[in-house]
Each structure stands twice: as structure tokens, then as C-alpha cells.
Design a protein around this motif. Structure first.
Motif, PDB file in Angstrom:
ATOM      1  N   GLU A   1       0.830  -1.199   0.000  1.00 27.76           N
ATOM      2  CA  GLU A   1       0.000   0.000   0.000  1.00 27.76           C
ATOM      3  C   GLU A   1       0.872   1.260   0.000  1.00 27.76           C
ATOM      4  N   VAL A   2       1.914   1.253   0.800  1.00 26.11           N
ATOM      5  CA  VAL A   2       2.801   2.424   0.878  1.00 26.11           C
ATOM      6  C   VAL A   2       3.500   2.646  -0.459  1.00 26.11           C
ATOM      7  N   VAL A   3       3.969   1.573  -1.059  1.00 25.12           N
ATOM      8  CA  VAL A   3       4.643   1.688  -2.356  1.00 25.12           C
ATOM      9  C   VAL A   3       3.671   2.253  -3.393  1.00 25.12           C
ATOM     10  N   ARG A   4       2.438   1.762  -3.380  1.00 23.85           N
ATOM     11  CA  ARG A   4       1.425   2.248  -4.333  1.00 23.85           C
ATOM     12  C   ARG A   4       1.194   3.746  -4.151  1.00 23.85           C
ATOM     13  N   ARG A   5       0.923   4.161  -2.914  1.00 25.24           N
ATOM     14  CA  ARG A   5       0.634   5.586  -2.664  1.00 25.24           C
ATOM     15  C   ARG A   5       1.815   6.471  -3.046  1.00 25.24           C
ATOM     16  N   ARG A   6       3.000   6.061  -2.625  1.00 25.51           N
ATOM     17  CA  ARG A   6       4.200   6.883  -2.853  1.00 25.51           C
ATOM     18  C   ARG A   6       4.487   7.073  -4.339  1.00 25.51           C
ATOM     19  N   TYR A   7       4.531   5.976  -5.078  1.00 27.47           N
ATOM     20  CA  TYR A   7       4.957   6.075  -6.471  1.00 27.47           C
ATOM     21  C   TYR A   7       3.831   6.499  -7.404  1.00 27.47           C
ATOM     22  N   LYS A   8       2.600   6.252  -7.029  1.00 22.84           N
ATOM     23  CA  LYS A   8       1.476   6.779  -7.802  1.00 22.84           C
ATOM     24  C   LYS A   8       1.481   8.307  -7.721  1.00 22.84           C
ATOM     25  N   ARG A   9       1.686   8.828  -6.506  1.00 26.18           N
ATOM     26  CA  ARG A   9       1.740  10.282  -6.331  1.00 26.18           C
ATOM     27  C   ARG A   9       2.934  10.870  -7.079  1.00 26.18           C
ATOM     28  N   LEU A  10       4.067  10.194  -7.012  1.00 28.71           N
ATOM     29  CA  LEU A  10       5.265  10.669  -7.702  1.00 28.71           C
ATOM     30  C   LEU A  10       5.025  10.744  -9.211  1.00 28.71           C
ATOM     31  N   LEU A  11       4.358   9.752  -9.772  1.00 23.41           N
ATOM     32  CA  LEU A  11       4.034   9.759 -11.202  1.00 23.41           C
ATOM     33  C   LEU A  11       3.063  10.887 -11.542  1.00 23.41           C
ATOM     34  N   GLU A  12       2.049  11.070 -10.698  1.00 24.42           N
ATOM     35  CA  GLU A  12       1.061  12.130 -10.941  1.00 24.42           C
ATOM     36  C   GLU A  12       1.692  13.515 -10.883  1.00 24.42           C
ATOM     37  N   GLU A  13       2.655  13.694  -9.995  1.00 20.99           N
ATOM     38  CA  GLU A  13       3.310  14.995  -9.840  1.00 20.99           C
ATOM     39  C   GLU A  13       4.471  15.188 -10.808  1.00 20.99           C
ATOM     40  N   GLY A  14       4.814  14.134 -11.533  1.00 23.09           N
ATOM     41  CA  GLY A  14       5.908  14.238 -12.500  1.00 23.09           C
ATOM     42  C   GLY A  14       7.280  14.298 -11.860  1.00 23.09           C
ATOM     43  N   GLY A  15       7.408  13.718 -10.676  1.00 21.91           N
ATOM     44  CA  GLY A  15       8.694  13.724  -9.975  1.00 21.91           C
ATOM     45  C   GLY A  15       9.667  12.710 -10.547  1.00 21.91           C
ATOM     46  N   ASP A  16      10.923  12.839 -10.143  1.00 19.95           N
ATOM     47  CA  ASP A  16      11.964  11.913 -10.591  1.00 19.95           C
ATOM     48  C   ASP A  16      11.827  10.582  -9.861  1.00 19.95           C
ATOM     49  N   LEU A  17      11.941   9.513 -10.611  1.00 18.63           N
ATOM     50  CA  LEU A  17      11.882   8.182 -10.014  1.00 18.63           C
ATOM     51  C   LEU A  17      13.247   7.802  -9.459  1.00 18.63           C
ATOM     52  N   PRO A  18      13.266   7.021  -8.400  1.00 17.27           N
ATOM     53  CA  PRO A  18      14.564   6.544  -7.888  1.00 17.27           C
ATOM     54  C   PRO A  18      15.093   5.441  -8.792  1.00 17.27           C
ATOM     55  N   GLN A  19      16.375   5.173  -8.697  1.00 18.67           N
ATOM     56  CA  GLN A  19      16.947   4.062  -9.453  1.00 18.67           C
ATOM     57  C   GLN A  19      16.644   2.738  -8.759  1.00 18.67           C
ATOM     58  N   VAL A  20      16.600   2.798  -7.401  1.00 20.47           N
ATOM     59  CA  VAL A  20      16.407   1.591  -6.608  1.00 20.47           C
ATOM     60  C   VAL A  20      15.407   1.881  -5.494  1.00 20.47           C
ATOM     61  N   ILE A  21      14.535   0.923  -5.240  1.00 17.11           N
ATOM     62  CA  ILE A  21      13.649   0.995  -4.087  1.00 17.11           C
ATOM     63  C   ILE A  21      14.085  -0.114  -3.138  1.00 17.11           C
ATOM     64  N   LEU A  22      14.460   0.264  -1.914  1.00 19.04           N
ATOM     65  CA  LEU A  22      14.880  -0.685  -0.894  1.00 19.04           C
ATOM     66  C   LEU A  22      13.702  -0.957   0.026  1.00 19.04           C
ATOM     67  N   LEU A  23      13.338  -2.226   0.123  1.00 16.94           N
ATOM     68  CA  LEU A  23      12.209  -2.626   0.958  1.00 16.94           C
ATOM     69  C   LEU A  23      12.714  -3.334   2.204  1.00 16.94           C
ATOM     70  N   ASP A  24      11.965  -3.201   3.263  1.00 14.76           N
ATOM     71  CA  ASP A  24      12.270  -3.928   4.486  1.00 14.76           C
ATOM     72  C   ASP A  24      11.477  -5.219   4.444  1.00 14.76           C
ATOM     73  N   GLY A  25      12.159  -6.340   4.438  1.00 10.60           N
ATOM     74  CA  GLY A  25      11.478  -7.627   4.424  1.00 10.60           C
ATOM     75  C   GLY A  25      12.122  -8.571   3.442  1.00 10.60           C
ATOM     76  N   GLY A  26      11.517  -9.704   3.301  1.00 10.70           N
ATOM     77  CA  GLY A  26      12.064 -10.736   2.432  1.00 10.70           C
ATOM     78  C   GLY A  26      11.359 -10.813   1.099  1.00 10.70           C
ATOM     79  N   LYS A  27      11.271 -12.039   0.593  1.00 11.31           N
ATOM     80  CA  LYS A  27      10.710 -12.263  -0.740  1.00 11.31           C
ATOM     81  C   LYS A  27       9.228 -11.890  -0.816  1.00 11.31           C
TER      82      LYS A  27
END
Length: 156
Positions: A1-27
């Protein structure tokens, strides 16, 4: 859910995407985030990696085995630091929210003090203790004479 909200908003605002997204957790977390990245059309535009707590394994989406990173390396130390900072930030944020909600509800329990008034008081004084120590005149400036008297009586 957090990934969806964060990157959906970033796309809507036309912001720069990161090269890497680091997640806490496993597979499991990595696969869930990948589905969201796929849904948003970001596959190939960002890399997904995750760090699993128990063995500090680093997983990259699409790889079966964890990436080998020397356990004493600066790279692993940096990734762990980023993860731990995210934890610290999230925990302190939620703790502040819980405390603020508790304080707000204790103020709103006072007859005549609603949510807006309690927010105004806490926004200005910062805490119940500061409100308790404030002069009646300072409180009057914010909420008026009758509410200020009532607050001073109850907070004694």
C-alpha cells in the motif's frame, strides 16, 4: 500500500523516479511491491531490492537466491542503516500520533472543548503540561474567557 501511494503520487506529480527501491522484508514483501510496480508501469524503470532482517539477506526481484554481500562490507552496513532509520522514523511518528490523539481526546472530554479547540491549544502550547503552566490570559487569547477559566480549573 505504501509503495502504491508513494509512487502513484510521484508519477502524478511528475517527480523523478529513484533508481532503486529498498524494501524492508524478504521475498514476500518484494513480490508484493513488484506487483504494484508492475501495475504502475514502472517495471524496468526502477530496481527492487529487499533486506530480510534475520540473516540480513539482500534479495533482488527476479533472483532466486539472495545477493552475496560480505557481512562486514560498508555496502551492507549502509543498507542496514537505511532500514534501521526508516524503522526509527516510523516508530517515532506513530508514537507521536498516538500521544497526540490521547491528549486530544482528554481535552475533548472537557465539556465545551471540541476537536478544533483542542487542536488549536495543542498546536500553540505543544503539550498538556505547557497548557497547564500557561497563564489564563494566554489561554483567553486563543479560546476566550469562559473556556479558559474552565480549562484552568480542570487542569489544576
Amino acid at each position: 500500500e505504501v509503495v502504491r501511494r508513494r509512487y502513484k503520487r510521484l508519477l502524478e506529480e511528475g517527480g523523478d523516479l529513484p533508481q532503486v527501491i529498498l524494501l524492508d522484508g524478504g521475498k514476500g514483501q518484494l513480490n508484493s511491491a513488484y506487483r504494484v510496480i508492475e501495475e504502475l508501469g514502472l517495471v524496468g524503470k526502477v530496481e527492487l531490492i529487499s533486506i530480510a532482517k534475520r540473516y540480513e539477506d539482500i534479495y533482488k526481484y527476479g533472483e532466486r537466491e539472495p545477493l552475496y554481500i560480505n557481512k562486514k562490507s560498508e555496502t551492507l552496513r549502509l543498507l542496514k542503516y537505511i532500514r534501521d532509520e526508516a524503522h526509527r522514523f516510523a516508530i517515532s511518528h506513530h508514537r507521536k500520533r498516538r500521544i497526540r490523539e490521547t491528549i486530544k481526546s482528554s481535552l475533548t472530554d472537557i465539556k465545551g472543548i471540541g476537536a478544533k479547540t483542542s487542536e488549536k491549544l495543542l498546536g500553540y502550547f505543544g503539550s498538556i503540561d505547557n497548557l497547564r503552566m500557561a497563564s489564563e490570559e494566554d489561554i483567553i487569547k486563543l479560546v476566550g474567557k469562559s473556556k479558559a477559566k474552565k480549562l484552568k480549573e480542570i487542569l489544576k
